[in-house]
Design an enzyme around this catalytic site. Sequence first.
Site, PDB file in Angstrom:
ATOM      1  N   LYS A 196       0.826  -1.219   0.000  1.00 20.42           N
ATOM      2  CA  LYS A 196       0.000   0.000   0.000  1.00 20.42           C
ATOM      3  C   LYS A 196       0.858   1.266   0.000  1.00 20.42           C
ATOM      4  O   LYS A 196       2.071   1.191  -0.020  1.00 20.42           O
ATOM      5  CB  LYS A 196      -0.978  -0.038   1.180  1.00 20.42           C
ATOM      6  CG  LYS A 196      -1.854  -1.309   1.208  1.00 20.42           C
ATOM      7  CD  LYS A 196      -2.917  -1.326   0.118  1.00 20.42           C
ATOM      8  CE  LYS A 196      -3.461  -2.690  -0.200  1.00 20.42           C
ATOM      9  NZ  LYS A 196      -4.416  -3.265   0.721  1.00 20.42           N
TER      10      LYS A 196
HETATM   11  C1  LIG Z   1      -5.478  -4.389   1.113  1.00 19.53           C
HETATM   12  C2  LIG Z   1      -6.937  -4.201   1.085  1.00 19.53           C
HETATM   13  C3  LIG Z   1      -7.746  -4.520   2.180  1.00 19.53           C
HETATM   14  C4  LIG Z   1      -7.232  -5.216   3.387  1.00 19.53           C
HETATM   15  O1  LIG Z   1      -6.207  -4.540   4.025  1.00 19.53           O
HETATM   16  P1  LIG Z   1      -5.374  -5.310   5.141  1.00 19.53           P
HETATM   17  O2  LIG Z   1      -4.638  -4.201   5.839  1.00 19.53           O
HETATM   18  O3  LIG Z   1      -4.460  -6.253   4.442  1.00 19.53           O
HETATM   19  O4  LIG Z   1      -6.331  -5.997   6.027  1.00 19.53           O
HETATM   20  C5  LIG Z   1      -9.097  -4.228   2.111  1.00 19.53           C
HETATM   21  N1  LIG Z   1      -9.636  -3.678   1.024  1.00 19.53           N
HETATM   22  C6  LIG Z   1      -8.906  -3.381  -0.067  1.00 19.53           C
HETATM   23  C7  LIG Z   1      -9.562  -2.742  -1.246  1.00 19.53           C
HETATM   24  C8  LIG Z   1      -7.529  -3.656  -0.075  1.00 19.53           C
HETATM   25  O5  LIG Z   1      -6.802  -3.404  -1.165  1.00 19.53           O
END
Ligand SMILES: *Cc1c(COP(=O)(O)O)cnc(C)c1O
Length: 394
Positions: A196
């Site tokens: 991210k």
């Molecule tokens: C990465 C992601 C999540 C989950 O995030 P985590 O921190 O890994 O739990 C949820 N929704 C979307 C759209 C994502 O890309």
Amino acid sequence: METSPHHHDQNNAQDDYIVFGAPQIEDDEVAEVVDSLRSGWLGTGPKVAAFEEQFRRYIGCDHAVALNSCTAGLHLSMLAAGLKPGDEVITTPMTFCATVNTILHVGATPVLVDCDRATCLIDPQRIEDAISPRTRAIVPVHLCGRPCNMDAMMDIARRHDLIVIEDAAHAIEAAYNGRKVGNISHFTCFSFYVTKNVITGEGGMVTTNNPDFAARIKMYGLHGMSHDAWARYSDNGYKHYAVLFPGFKYNMMDIQAAIGIHQLKRVEPNWQRRQQIWALYNEAFADLPVGLPAPVEPNTRHAHHLYTLFIDEERCGLARDQFIHELHKRGIGAGVHYVSVHLHPYYQQTFGYQPSDFPNARWISERTVSIPLSPRLTDEEVARVIEGVRGLAR
Ligand SMILES: *Cc1c(COP(=O)(O)O)cnc(C)c1O
């Protein structure tokens, strides 16, 4: 196919392989983690508090609660909103499975509505059409960092008395019509997973302007323990805790916050670098027989988390999966965001979805490919990605 950087390394001996979503870790993060380790304070402590405060200020909202994932944030937001079995929650099938799984975790019923084919975002008109007497919440997803139409969303929510929980895993830097994502609706959930825009390894944050919601998320995320409830019985140093809810173990560690504090300092320069790469890609691919991301809407700020091409076999001469394979052979990692929720076996078996139920989400699922957009990419690597894509899509 959620591609993880850890897996690519194993199939690739190439030193110059461009790993999709490779994190950018600098010396400050390394030193801060070492400082946590040496201090002896590894768990939730002063660095988590500092990271929450810095994140809260960046967003400009009243409360920010750090957790161990965005998934935890979605789950606890739904609990704090009081969602329960029988309630319906409207969301998009064009998302990561966690968006829908967390609706199921509180026993509520996901109601999927199709997305727009160009923006890949949930369509407000379809939300309105799907509202029933049982509808309690809407979960918009700012896919790829492009903000959903939050004016329409909040208007629908006000008229129908619904809670809005934003999945902003891709959208830390996004804004809609002058308002920053994270400071608009009831709850906004962010992710600091390794791929991210701001990372802590694993980690998440919920922002809200409602003090009661913030307090509930904090309590539910740490076993449902309250340190205030029994404080009045104790006049010495030791404070008893009282369990007020069968909570979860979702707290963030100081070791994670140590990374996040320094990542957050670079959030804007990193966004600028991704925006620059985005513009280079747009220019380089304009004449190719591939679909490009829709232009950024006026009065919005796109977080530029994912740059997606749409590969149509009839136009491009090769199918999306072949395209990914060929990129891989040229040392370029790619991802698919996403194969629509309604095409996965669990949801098909449980809810009886047919592939044709959400034609736009299906269309995107079959064609979308995300190419590298990390701020870590050098100019040479960006040129290699451009050359790779141009060589394949002719
Ligand atoms: C990465 C992601 C999540 C989950 O995030 P985590 O921190 O890994 O739990 C949820 N929704 C979307 C759209 C994502 O890309």
